[in-house]
Design a protein around this motif. Structure first.
Motif, PDB file in Angstrom:
ATOM      1  N   HIS A   8       0.817  -1.213   0.000  1.00 34.83           N
ATOM      2  CA  HIS A   8       0.000   0.000   0.000  1.00 34.83           C
ATOM      3  C   HIS A   8       0.852   1.265   0.000  1.00 34.83           C
ATOM      4  O   HIS A   8       0.348   2.356  -0.264  1.00 34.83           O
ATOM      5  N   THR A   9       2.148   1.129   0.291  1.00 37.43           N
ATOM      6  CA  THR A   9       3.047   2.285   0.243  1.00 37.43           C
ATOM      7  C   THR A   9       3.892   2.298  -1.025  1.00 37.43           C
ATOM      8  O   THR A   9       4.867   3.039  -1.120  1.00 37.43           O
ATOM      9  N   TYR A  10       3.545   1.440  -1.995  1.00 39.86           N
ATOM     10  CA  TYR A  10       4.125   1.419  -3.344  1.00 39.86           C
ATOM     11  C   TYR A  10       5.422   0.632  -3.477  1.00 39.86           C
ATOM     12  O   TYR A  10       6.007   0.615  -4.565  1.00 39.86           O
ATOM     13  N   TYR A  11       5.900  -0.020  -2.442  1.00 36.73           N
ATOM     14  CA  TYR A  11       7.129  -0.805  -2.595  1.00 36.73           C
ATOM     15  C   TYR A  11       6.775  -2.161  -3.199  1.00 36.73           C
ATOM     16  O   TYR A  11       5.832  -2.817  -2.771  1.00 36.73           O
ATOM     17  N   THR A  12       7.563  -2.582  -4.200  1.00 36.76           N
ATOM     18  CA  THR A  12       7.203  -3.792  -4.930  1.00 36.76           C
ATOM     19  C   THR A  12       8.285  -4.851  -4.852  1.00 36.76           C
ATOM     20  O   THR A  12       9.480  -4.556  -4.827  1.00 36.76           O
ATOM     21  N   ALA A  13       7.837  -6.099  -4.816  1.00 42.74           N
ATOM     22  CA  ALA A  13       8.739  -7.230  -5.006  1.00 42.74           C
ATOM     23  C   ALA A  13       8.907  -7.479  -6.498  1.00 42.74           C
ATOM     24  O   ALA A  13       8.139  -6.975  -7.322  1.00 42.74           O
ATOM     25  N   ASP A  14       9.903  -8.281  -6.842  1.00 44.75           N
ATOM     26  CA  ASP A  14      10.141  -8.668  -8.238  1.00 44.75           C
ATOM     27  C   ASP A  14      10.838 -10.016  -8.204  1.00 44.75           C
ATOM     28  O   ASP A  14      12.055 -10.091  -8.036  1.00 44.75           O
ATOM     29  N   VAL A  15      10.060 -11.083  -8.321  1.00 47.28           N
ATOM     30  CA  VAL A  15      10.571 -12.440  -8.140  1.00 47.28           C
ATOM     31  C   VAL A  15      10.216 -13.272  -9.362  1.00 47.28           C
ATOM     32  O   VAL A  15       9.138 -13.123  -9.936  1.00 47.28           O
ATOM     33  N   THR A  16      11.124 -14.153  -9.758  1.00 54.06           N
ATOM     34  CA  THR A  16      10.852 -15.077 -10.858  1.00 54.06           C
ATOM     35  C   THR A  16      11.212 -16.497 -10.445  1.00 54.06           C
ATOM     36  O   THR A  16      12.264 -16.735  -9.847  1.00 54.06           O
ATOM     37  N   ARG A  17      10.319 -17.412 -10.779  1.00 52.15           N
ATOM     38  CA  ARG A  17      10.620 -18.835 -10.689  1.00 52.15           C
ATOM     39  C   ARG A  17      10.190 -19.488 -11.992  1.00 52.15           C
ATOM     40  O   ARG A  17       9.180 -19.108 -12.595  1.00 52.15           O
ATOM     41  N   THR A  18      10.958 -20.490 -12.419  1.00 54.76           N
ATOM     42  CA  THR A  18      10.610 -21.263 -13.599  1.00 54.76           C
ATOM     43  C   THR A  18      10.223 -22.658 -13.122  1.00 54.76           C
ATOM     44  O   THR A  18      11.043 -23.352 -12.506  1.00 54.76           O
ATOM     45  N   LEU A  19       8.979 -23.048 -13.378  1.00 57.79           N
ATOM     46  CA  LEU A  19       8.393 -24.231 -12.771  1.00 57.79           C
ATOM     47  C   LEU A  19       7.964 -25.234 -13.836  1.00 57.79           C
ATOM     48  O   LEU A  19       7.356 -24.851 -14.851  1.00 57.79           O
ATOM     49  N   PRO A  20       8.228 -26.529 -13.623  1.00 63.44           N
ATOM     50  CA  PRO A  20       7.678 -27.537 -14.535  1.00 63.44           C
ATOM     51  C   PRO A  20       6.177 -27.672 -14.290  1.00 63.44           C
ATOM     52  O   PRO A  20       5.749 -27.910 -13.153  1.00 63.44           O
ATOM     53  N   VAL A  21       5.373 -27.501 -15.314  1.00 68.00           N
ATOM     54  CA  VAL A  21       3.923 -27.494 -15.134  1.00 68.00           C
ATOM     55  C   VAL A  21       3.429 -28.780 -14.485  1.00 68.00           C
ATOM     56  O   VAL A  21       2.528 -28.762 -13.638  1.00 68.00           O
ATOM     57  N   ASP A  22       4.016 -29.910 -14.863  1.00 65.14           N
ATOM     58  CA  ASP A  22       3.573 -31.189 -14.290  1.00 65.14           C
ATOM     59  C   ASP A  22       4.334 -31.559 -13.021  1.00 65.14           C
ATOM     60  O   ASP A  22       4.156 -32.647 -12.466  1.00 65.14           O
ATOM     61  N   GLY A  23       5.208 -30.655 -12.559  1.00 68.42           N
ATOM     62  CA  GLY A  23       5.898 -30.898 -11.287  1.00 68.42           C
ATOM     63  C   GLY A  23       7.254 -31.542 -11.396  1.00 68.42           C
ATOM     64  O   GLY A  23       7.964 -31.664 -10.375  1.00 68.42           O
ATOM     65  N   ARG A  24       7.674 -31.993 -12.569  1.00 69.87           N
ATOM     66  CA  ARG A  24       8.980 -32.648 -12.730  1.00 69.87           C
ATOM     67  C   ARG A  24       9.694 -32.076 -13.956  1.00 69.87           C
ATOM     68  O   ARG A  24       9.115 -31.944 -15.028  1.00 69.87           O
ATOM     69  N   PHE A  25      10.992 -31.733 -13.784  1.00 71.95           N
ATOM     70  CA  PHE A  25      11.807 -31.278 -14.907  1.00 71.95           C
ATOM     71  C   PHE A  25      12.211 -32.469 -15.772  1.00 71.95           C
ATOM     72  O   PHE A  25      12.541 -33.553 -15.249  1.00 71.95           O
TER      73      PHE A  25
END
Length: 493
Positions: free
Chosen positions: A316-333
Motif C-alpha cells: 500500500h506504500t508502493y514498494y514492490t517485489a520482483d521475483v521469478t521462478r521457472t516451474l515444470p507445469v507437471d511438477g517434474r523437470f
C-alpha cells in the motif's frame, strides 16, 4: 458501472411540449443546470459531520520529513515543485486507477491525484514545505454529487485539516497552486512529466537542465533504503511468496484454461494483501518463456512445458517485489530442462555471492555471465575459450538481458540516477536489488539443437545489501531444481 446522470430534458421532447410544460431547466437555480431548486436545496443539507480528529501520522511521516530536509539542503534558495500527477482517461468517462509519482509519494507519503508538494525557500535558509491537495467536495455548489469526481461518485477524501495530521505538513487548496506558482519569483525546479498545468504555470521560470538535476537527485537519494523501506519490501516479498504458492495449487485449472488463470490467481493475492501488482505479471508457459516481457498471458499451459512466472506484489506504500521462478507445469523437470535450469541456478548463486558492500555494482552481472558462458561452451553451443566469448559478448544471444536492477517504489528503481552512481557505482548497505540470470532458446533459433528450442529459464530473487554481505528477502521460495519439485509436490498434495 453507474453512468453520470444527464440533467437535461428528454431528447424526444418537442418544442411545443417544452414551452407548455415549463420543464425543470426553465426554473433552475443558476448553480445547478437541469436541477430543480427543491432538489438543489435538499442536497445541500442534512449531512452528518464526518471530520476525524483521531488520525495519527502515516508510519513514514518522520522519514518523509527527513527526506525533505535533505532535499532542502541540496537545493538552497530555490523553490521546489513535485506533483503527484493527474488521472488518465482509460476510455470515454472512465479513468485508469491512479498511482502517484514516485518522487511525490516518497517525499510526502500522500498518494492522491492532483497533489503538489511545494517547498518555498526561506530568507534565513531552509524551506517551508506545503502540500496542495483537493479539499472536501463542496456541498453548497453541488460539486460533491454533480461533478464526476465528486465524493458521492468516487468516495470521501480527507479534509485539509485531516491531511495535515496524516502527513505532518501544512495543507492548502490545490486549485490555487497554479496561480501562486505563476506569481512566484526566484529560481524554481519542477519534477516534469506528471502535471501539465503545473508545468505550464512555470514555463518561463524553469529549464530542462535544472529540472533534470532535481529528478536525478531524487532518484539517487532512493538508492539506499531506510529501515521502513526494507520492511515494506520484505512485506511485498512475503505476499509474493504466498502468491506463487497460490499459482502452484491451481496449475491443473490453468492447464484447462490459459496463462490468464495464473495471472488472475496472482492478482487476487496482490489486491487482497497489497495495493496492486508492481508491474504486469509475466505468466509465460512453454515457448512464451523465451519472450522477456510476455504479458499477453493468453497462451496455453501444458504438462511437460515450463512456466516462467515473473511477478511481484506492491504494498500500500508502493514498494514492490520482483521475483521469478521457472516451474515444470507437471511438477517434474525433464533431463534437458533440469540441465538448463541448473546452469541458471549456478549462475544466480555466483551472482548472489558477488553482492556485498564495497563491490562494484556490475560484479554480480559479470559473475553470472561467466557461469552461463562456460556452460554454453561446454554444451557445444559456443566455441571457446570462455574469455573470448565474454570479450565478444557471444553468450548474449541466449542470456539477453542484464542480471539485475535496483528495486524499491519502482520495479526498476532509481532509473534517473547518473551512470557513475548506479551502473558504475559501488554497492552499499541498504541497497536493494534483484539478481536474475536467464537462458532463452527461441523457438526459431536454428543455431541450437531442436530439443533446446522454446525453452526459457529465469530465476530471480530480491536482495538487501547488508554490512557483511547480503540477505535474500525472497529466500522462502525454493531455488534448486530438486527443492522446486519437492515444494510443488507438497503444495499439490
Amino acid at each position: 458501472m453507474a453512468a453520470a446522470e444527464e440533467h437535461t430534458a428528454d431528447e424526444h421532447t418537442t418544442d411545443e411540449q417544452t414551452a407548455e410544460e415549463e420543464p425543470v431547466k426553465q426554473r433552475k437555480n443558476g448553480l445547478y443546470p437541469g436541477v430543480s431548486d427543491e432538489l438543489a436545496e435538499n442536497m445541500r443539507t442534512g449531512w452528518a459531520d464526518t471530520e476525524r480528529t483521531d488520525l495519527s501520522p502515516v508510519p513514514q511521516a518522520g522519514r518523509t520529513a527527513a527526506r525533505r530536509a535533505a532535499l532542502s539542503e541540496r537545493f538552497p534558495g530555490e523553490r521546489l515543485v513535485v506533483p503527484a500527477g493527474n488521472l488518465k482517461v482509460r476510455s470515454n468517462d472512465t479513468d485508469y486507477p491512479f498511482r502517484a509519482s514516485v518522487e511525490y509519494a516518497w517525499l510526502t507519503g500522500n498518494q492522491t491525484e492532483d497533489g503538489v508538494l511545494v517547498m518555498e525557500p526561506k530568507a534565513g535558509g531552509g524551506h517551508d514545505a506545503a502540500l496542495y491537495l483537493l479539499p472536501r467536495s463542496d456541498r453548497d455548489n453541488g460539486e460533491f454529487w454533480l461533478g464526476g469526481q465528486g465524493e458521492l461518485w468516487v468516495g470521501r477524501r480527507n479534509s485539509l485539516t485531516e491531511s495535515e495530521r496524516l502527513y505532518g505538513l501544512p495543507c492548502k487548496d490545490v486549485r490555487k497552486v497554479a496561480e501562486e506558482l505563476r506569481e512566484a519569483t526566484g529560481p524554481v525546479r519542477v519534477v516534469r512529466g506528471h502535471d501539465a498545468a503545473v508545468e505550464a504555470a512555470l514555463t518561463d521560470k524553469v529549464t530542462r537542465e535544472r529540472d533534470d538535476e532535481l529528478r536525478t537527485y531524487l532518484s539517487e537519494a532512493r538508492l539506499v533504503k531506510d529501515d521502513f523501506e526494507v520492511g515494506e519490501l520484505q512485506k511485498a516479498v512475503d505476499s509474493t511468496v504466498r502468491g506463487f504458492e497460490d499459482v502452484v495449487k491451481v496449475l491443473d485449472r490453468a492447464e484447462a484454461t490459459s496463462e490468464r488463470y495464473i495471472e488472475g490467481t496472482f492478482f487476487l493475492r496482490a489486491r487482497v494483501e497489497g495495493n496492486d501488482v508492481g508491474y504486469g505479471s509475466i505468466c509465460a508457459s512453454g515457448p512464451h518463456a523465451t519472450t522477456l516481457h510476455w504479458v499477453r498471458n493468453d497462451g496455453p499451459v501444458r504438462s511437460g512445458d515450463l512456466l516462467l512466472l515473473d511477478a511481484g506484489v506492491e504494498t500500500h506504500t508502493y514498494y514492490t517485489a520482483d521475483v521469478t521462478r521457472t516451474l515444470p507445469v507437471d511438477g517434474r523437470f525433464s533431463d534437458l530442462q533440469r540441465k538448463i535450469y541448473d546452469a541458471v541456478y549456478e549462475a544466480q548463486e555466483a551472482g548472489i555471492a558477488a553482492v556485498k558492500p564495497g563491490a562494484k555494482y556490475l560484479d554480480f552481472h559479470e559473475a553470472a555471465q561467466r557461469v552461463l558462458a562456460t556452460r554454453l561452451v561446454e554444451w557445444g553451443l559456443l566455441e571457446g575459450p570462455v574469455e573470448k566469448v565474454l570479450e565478444l559478448g557471444l553468450q548474449r544471444r541466449w542470456t539477453l538481458h542484464g542480471t539485475g536492477h535496483m528495486l524499491g517504489m519502482d520495479v526498476h528503481d532509481c532509473a534517473a540516477a547518473r551512470r557513475e552512481a548506479y551502473a558504475e557505482g559501488t554497492l552499499e548497505p541498504g541497497m536493494c536489488l534483484t539478481v536474475e540470470p536467464g537462458l532463452y532458446f527461441q523457438p526459431d533459433d536454428l543455431t541450437v539443437p531442436e530439443e533446446y528450442r522454446g525453452i526459457g529459464v529465469r530465476i530471480e530473487d530480491d536482495l538487501l545489501v547488508t554490512e557483511d554481505g547480503n540477505r535474500n528477502l525472497s529466500a522462502a521460495l525454493p531455488r534448486t531444481s530438486g527443492d522446486v519439485e519437492e515444494w510443488m509436490a507438497r503444495l499439490k498434495s
